[in-house]
Enzyme design. Sequence first.
Site, short mmCIF file in Angstrom:
data_model
loop_
_atom_site.label_atom_id
_atom_site.label_comp_id
_atom_site.label_asym_id
_atom_site.label_seq_id
_atom_site.Cartn_x
_atom_site.Cartn_y
_atom_site.Cartn_z
N TYR A 43 -24.34 55.59 94.31
CA TYR A 43 -22.99 55.11 94.61
C TYR A 43 -22.60 55.39 96.07
O TYR A 43 -21.95 54.56 96.70
CB TYR A 43 -21.96 55.67 93.62
CG TYR A 43 -21.95 54.83 92.35
CD1 TYR A 43 -21.25 53.63 92.31
CD2 TYR A 43 -22.69 55.20 91.24
CE1 TYR A 43 -21.27 52.82 91.18
CE2 TYR A 43 -22.73 54.40 90.10
CZ TYR A 43 -22.01 53.21 90.08
OH TYR A 43 -22.04 52.40 88.97
N ARG A 73 -24.19 52.71 98.11
CA ARG A 73 -23.49 51.43 97.96
C ARG A 73 -22.12 51.47 98.61
O ARG A 73 -21.66 50.47 99.18
CB ARG A 73 -23.38 51.09 96.46
CG ARG A 73 -24.74 50.71 95.87
CD ARG A 73 -24.64 50.44 94.39
NE ARG A 73 -23.65 49.43 94.09
CZ ARG A 73 -22.96 49.40 92.95
NH1 ARG A 73 -23.15 50.30 92.01
NH2 ARG A 73 -22.07 48.44 92.75
N HIS A 111 -13.91 45.57 86.63
CA HIS A 111 -14.88 46.67 86.53
C HIS A 111 -14.57 47.81 87.49
O HIS A 111 -15.45 48.60 87.81
CB HIS A 111 -16.30 46.14 86.78
CG HIS A 111 -16.81 45.25 85.68
ND1 HIS A 111 -17.84 44.35 85.86
CD2 HIS A 111 -16.43 45.12 84.38
CE1 HIS A 111 -18.08 43.70 84.72
NE2 HIS A 111 -17.23 44.15 83.80
N CYS A 158 -11.35 61.55 88.03
CA CYS A 158 -11.66 62.87 87.47
C CYS A 158 -12.15 62.69 86.03
O CYS A 158 -11.50 62.02 85.23
CB CYS A 158 -10.41 63.76 87.50
SG CYS A 158 -10.68 65.34 86.72
N CYS A 183 -12.74 67.42 91.56
CA CYS A 183 -11.32 67.06 91.62
C CYS A 183 -10.56 68.16 92.37
O CYS A 183 -10.67 69.34 92.00
CB CYS A 183 -10.78 66.91 90.20
SG CYS A 183 -9.01 66.65 90.11
N GLY A 224 -20.40 32.82 91.36
CA GLY A 224 -21.38 33.86 91.70
C GLY A 224 -21.54 34.93 90.64
O GLY A 224 -21.75 36.09 90.97
C1 BJW Z 1 -24.81 33.39 94.12
C2 BJW Z 1 -25.06 33.71 95.43
C3 BJW Z 1 -24.33 33.00 96.36
C4 BJW Z 1 -26.30 34.98 94.31
N1 BJW Z 1 -23.46 32.08 95.95
N2 BJW Z 1 -23.99 32.51 93.65
C5 BJW Z 1 -21.77 41.00 73.51
C6 BJW Z 1 -20.39 40.93 73.54
C7 BJW Z 1 -19.63 41.92 74.17
C8 BJW Z 1 -20.23 43.00 74.80
C9 BJW Z 1 -21.61 43.08 74.75
C10 BJW Z 1 -22.36 42.12 74.12
N3 BJW Z 1 -23.65 42.47 74.22
C11 BJW Z 1 -23.71 43.61 74.92
C12 BJW Z 1 -22.47 44.01 75.26
C13 BJW Z 1 -22.13 45.21 76.02
C14 BJW Z 1 -22.20 45.09 77.52
C15 BJW Z 1 -22.89 43.81 77.98
O1 BJW Z 1 -22.27 42.80 78.26
N4 BJW Z 1 -24.20 43.88 78.15
C16 BJW Z 1 -24.97 42.72 78.62
C17 BJW Z 1 -26.05 43.19 79.56
C18 BJW Z 1 -25.49 41.97 77.43
N5 BJW Z 1 -20.85 45.15 78.04
C19 BJW Z 1 -20.27 46.32 78.24
O2 BJW Z 1 -20.82 47.38 77.97
C20 BJW Z 1 -18.84 46.28 78.75
N6 BJW Z 1 -18.01 47.08 77.92
C21 BJW Z 1 -17.83 46.81 76.64
O3 BJW Z 1 -18.31 45.85 76.06
O4 BJW Z 1 -17.01 47.71 76.04
C22 BJW Z 1 -16.79 47.66 74.64
C23 BJW Z 1 -15.82 48.78 74.35
C24 BJW Z 1 -14.59 48.48 73.78
C25 BJW Z 1 -13.69 49.52 73.51
C26 BJW Z 1 -14.06 50.85 73.80
C27 BJW Z 1 -15.27 51.14 74.37
C28 BJW Z 1 -16.17 50.10 74.65
C29 BJW Z 1 -18.76 46.91 80.15
C30 BJW Z 1 -19.55 46.17 81.16
C31 BJW Z 1 -19.52 46.93 82.47
C32 BJW Z 1 -20.39 46.29 83.51
N7 BJW Z 1 -20.49 47.18 84.63
C33 BJW Z 1 -21.23 46.74 85.80
C34 BJW Z 1 -21.32 47.92 86.81
C35 BJW Z 1 -19.98 48.12 87.49
C36 BJW Z 1 -20.00 49.31 88.39
C37 BJW Z 1 -20.90 49.17 89.56
O5 BJW Z 1 -20.73 48.22 90.37
O6 BJW Z 1 -21.79 49.99 89.70
O7 BJW Z 1 -20.61 45.60 86.38
S1 BJW Z 1 -22.88 46.13 85.41
C38 BJW Z 1 -22.87 44.82 86.57
O8 BJW Z 1 -22.87 43.54 85.88
C39 BJW Z 1 -21.51 44.91 87.29
C40 BJW Z 1 -21.14 43.48 87.44
O9 BJW Z 1 -19.75 43.36 87.66
C41 BJW Z 1 -21.62 42.87 86.15
C42 BJW Z 1 -21.82 41.41 86.21
O10 BJW Z 1 -22.82 41.06 87.11
P1 BJW Z 1 -22.61 39.77 88.02
O11 BJW Z 1 -21.44 39.96 88.89
O12 BJW Z 1 -22.65 38.57 87.19
O13 BJW Z 1 -23.89 39.89 88.99
P2 BJW Z 1 -25.39 39.45 88.73
O14 BJW Z 1 -26.21 40.19 89.72
O15 BJW Z 1 -25.75 39.54 87.31
O16 BJW Z 1 -25.42 37.90 89.08
C43 BJW Z 1 -25.20 37.42 90.38
C44 BJW Z 1 -25.12 35.92 90.30
O17 BJW Z 1 -24.76 35.42 91.57
C45 BJW Z 1 -26.44 35.25 89.89
O18 BJW Z 1 -26.19 34.31 88.89
C46 BJW Z 1 -26.90 34.59 91.19
O19 BJW Z 1 -27.59 33.36 90.93
C47 BJW Z 1 -25.60 34.33 91.87
N8 BJW Z 1 -25.63 34.27 93.32
N9 BJW Z 1 -26.02 34.75 95.43
C48 BJW Z 1 -23.33 31.85 94.60
N10 BJW Z 1 -24.51 33.24 97.67
#
Ligand code: BJW
Length: 252
Positions: free
Chosen positions: A76, A79, A128, A136, A156, A196
Site C-alpha cells: 500500500y 501504491r 471501495h 484504526c 493510531c 474502465g
Molecule cells: C481500460 C484502460 C483504458 C485498462 N481505458 N479501459 C457474487 C456476488 C456478490 C459478491 C461476490 C460474488 N462472488 C464473489 C463475491 C465476493 C467479492 C467478489 O466480487 N469477488 C469477485 C472476484 C468474484 N466481492 C467482495 O468481496 C466485496 N464485498 C462483498 O461482497 O461483501 C459482502 C458482505 C456483505 C455484508 C457484510 C460483509 C460482507 C468487496 C469487494 C472489494 C474489492 N476491493 C478491491 C481492492 C480495493 C482496495 C485496493 O485498491 O487495494 O477493489 S479488489 C479490486 O477490484 C479493487 C477494484 O476496485 C476492483 C474492481 O477492479 P476494476 O476496477 O474493474 O479493475 P480491473 O483491473 O479488474 O479491470 C480494469 C479494466 O480496465 C479492464 O477491463 C481493462 O480492460 C480496462 N482498461 N486500461 C479503458 N485506458
Amino acid sequence: MSSGSAAGWGESIAQAAEALRKARHVCVLTGAGISAESGIPTFRDALTGLWSKFSPQELATPEAFARDPETVWSWYEWRRELVRQAQPNAGHLALAELARRVPGLTLVTQNVDGLHQRAGSQGVLEYHGNILRDRCTVEQIVAERSEDTRTGLPRCAACGGLLRPDVVWFGEAIPAGPMTLAAAAAEDCDVFLSVGTSSLVYPAAGLAEVALRRRATVVEINLNETDLSPHADLVLAGPSGQMLPALLQAMS
Ligand code: BJW
C-alpha cells in the site's frame, strides 16, 4: 449492442452522445482502467518489479493483513506513492465536464486514488474507500497515525491500535452511504456509463445489471471485452482518455 470496431466507433459515439444529450440523470461507474492512463496499474495487470510475485487478489484481503501486515502495508505504501505522483488524465477531466453538461450525474468509483476529485468531480461515491486515508482497526474510524518505532507499522495516534488503509478488501462490506446512493442512482438513471472496469467484482458490477433491468441506456467504455459487453446497448472499445473527450465533443 453496437460494434466497438474502428468502423463502428463514430456511429456508437454519436448514439451515446445523443442518449447523453437527452439524459435527465447519468450514472457513471469507473474502475481501474480510467486511471491506467495516469500511470496507475490496473488490478488485472501483472504487477511489476518488486511486486511481480504477488497477486492483488492475495494482498487485498483481511486474511493477508492479519497474516502479514508488514507485506500488505509495504504494497500500500508503494501504491500510495504512485497515487501521490499521478495526475488526473483526459478521461477524469471529461467526466468532471460531463457533470456540468447534464441535469444530474452520479459518479461512483471503485478506484481508491482520489483522481476524480482532483479532476474537479464533486460528490464522488467512493465504493471501495480511499488509499490515502488510514483507519484504526480498533475504533474502525479514520485516524491520525503515529509510527511504531519498534515494528515500523503505523499506529493510531489516539488509541495505539494498528492502522490499516481505509479501503474495502474482498469479503468486506461496502460503506453504507456510497452503497445506498449508488444503488439508488443505478435504479434512477436513464444513461449508465461503465468506464474502465472488468465488471468482475461485486457488488459494484451489479450496478450495471440494475440499470439494464431499469431499461437505462448502458454504455461501456473499455479497451477489452468484459462480461458486461454482450449486454450493453453501446460498446466503445478504446481508451477512456480518448473515448470520453470524444463523447463530450460529439455532444456539442
Ligand atoms: C481500460 C484502460 C483504458 C485498462 N481505458 N479501459 C457474487 C456476488 C456478490 C459478491 C461476490 C460474488 N462472488 C464473489 C463475491 C465476493 C467479492 C467478489 O466480487 N469477488 C469477485 C472476484 C468474484 N466481492 C467482495 O468481496 C466485496 N464485498 C462483498 O461482497 O461483501 C459482502 C458482505 C456483505 C455484508 C457484510 C460483509 C460482507 C468487496 C469487494 C472489494 C474489492 N476491493 C478491491 C481492492 C480495493 C482496495 C485496493 O485498491 O487495494 O477493489 S479488489 C479490486 O477490484 C479493487 C477494484 O476496485 C476492483 C474492481 O477492479 P476494476 O476496477 O474493474 O479493475 P480491473 O483491473 O479488474 O479491470 C480494469 C479494466 O480496465 C479492464 O477491463 C481493462 O480492460 C480496462 N482498461 N486500461 C479503458 N485506458
